[in-house]
Design an enzyme around this catalytic site. Structure first.
Site, short mmCIF file in Angstrom:
data_model
loop_
_atom_site.label_atom_id
_atom_site.label_comp_id
_atom_site.label_asym_id
_atom_site.label_seq_id
_atom_site.Cartn_x
_atom_site.Cartn_y
_atom_site.Cartn_z
N SER A 128 0.83 -1.20 0.00
CA SER A 128 0.00 0.00 0.00
C SER A 128 0.87 1.27 0.00
O SER A 128 1.65 1.47 -0.93
CB SER A 128 -0.96 -0.05 1.19
OG SER A 128 -1.99 0.91 1.06
N ASP A 187 -10.13 -5.11 -3.97
CA ASP A 187 -9.43 -4.33 -2.97
C ASP A 187 -10.35 -3.19 -2.56
O ASP A 187 -10.75 -2.38 -3.40
CB ASP A 187 -8.12 -3.78 -3.57
CG ASP A 187 -7.24 -3.05 -2.58
OD1 ASP A 187 -7.77 -2.48 -1.61
OD2 ASP A 187 -6.01 -3.02 -2.80
N HIS A 191 -7.16 -6.17 0.37
CA HIS A 191 -6.05 -5.21 0.36
C HIS A 191 -4.79 -5.70 1.06
O HIS A 191 -3.68 -5.61 0.53
CB HIS A 191 -6.51 -3.89 0.99
CG HIS A 191 -5.45 -2.84 0.97
ND1 HIS A 191 -4.95 -2.31 -0.21
CD2 HIS A 191 -4.78 -2.21 1.98
CE1 HIS A 191 -4.02 -1.42 0.08
NE2 HIS A 191 -3.90 -1.34 1.39
#
Length: 270
Positions: free
Chosen positions: A111, A212, A242
């Protein structure tokens, strides 16, 4: 969406869960060369989301530096006291350490951690053999992000983004609240990064979850359009959300990233 003006309360995090990790290389397992890997968690998270991956890399003989980013791993309010520049400085410090102690270095991140790896590749590509990014964030389709410069002045936080995980029983131990001053700084950092994507030429392996709920398809589009890397591959994860590093596809990420690291560090030597 209900906006909590005070933010959610949370129990203190276990220090062992959020502790950074630093292990030396075992060149006897990596063909005699010292290979370092920088492992970076994401926004409002901490090393708990990356520890299984970091431990897998260490077991393969790689030196591992897994920093805890400033403002993370304590209370969500602490995150509003730091900025994107603080996080960039942290990963640059980890890269400096790995570069000084090893023959080749790869950075991996989840991320925002993936965005920080991209930032390193844009600014310090000569020190990296390649990067592996998982559900990396560099853009968003969310309209409310445009309001962050104003919202951050009146609202300290909004509901958190932690634990977008398909696999039952998993917990990344992230903050329950998203601090808005920190979020505004992060998205400003992403805007700068998008402009600099063409500067990235190192090999990039990009894992993206098909479903996600935190990072949308705009980040994938930006990477495919912007990167200058000739060695770039996007692989879709079909069974994870995610936080894929703790999800059903984690073993695949670990195995395929190790293959990538072995290949690109050998190419760099050649």
């Amino acid at each position: 969406m209900r906006i909590p003006f005070r933010g959610a309360q949370a129990a203190p995090l276990d220090p062992t869960l959020v502790a950074p990790m630093s292990t030396p290389a075992q060149p006897e397992l990596t063909g005699g060369r010292r290979i370092g890997v920088l492992v970076q968690h994401g926004f409002t998270g901490n090393p708990a989301s990356m520890r299984p991956w970091a431990e897998d890399l260490a077991a393969r003989g790689y030196a591992v530096e897994m920093p805890l980013l400033p403002g993370h791993g304590t209370r969500w309010q602490d995150l509003n006291k730091v900025t994107w520049a603080d996080w960039v400085a942290t990963v640059e410090g980890a890269l400096d350490k790995l570069s000084a102690e090893n023959d080749a270095v790869v950075a991996v991140g989840l991320s925002m951690g993936g965005a920080l790896c991209l930032r390193l590749a844009a600014d310090h590509g000569e020190e990296l053999a390649g990067i592996v990014i998982v559900n990396a964030a560099v853009d968003t389709l969310r309209k409310d992000v445009k309001l962050l410069p104003v919202l951050k002045l009146v609202v300290p936080g909004m509901p958190g983004i932690a634990n977008d995980i398909k696999k039952p029983g998993m917990d990344e131990h992230g903050y329950p609240t998203t601090p808005l001053k920190a979020a505004a700084s992060m998205f400003a950092g992403y805007a700068d990064l998008r402009r600099d994507l063409p500067r990235i030429t190192v090999p990039v392996l990009f894992f993206r979850s098909a479903e996600d709920h935190v990072v949308d398809i705009s980040s994938s589009r930006a990477l495919n359009a912007g990167l200058s890397s000739k060695d770039f591959e996007e692989r879709v994860l079909e069974d994870s959300y995610h936080v894929a590093t703790l999800d059903n596809d984690a073993p695949r990420i670990f195995a395929e990233s190790a293959e990538f690291i072995e290949r690109v560090t050998a190419q760099q030597q050649g």
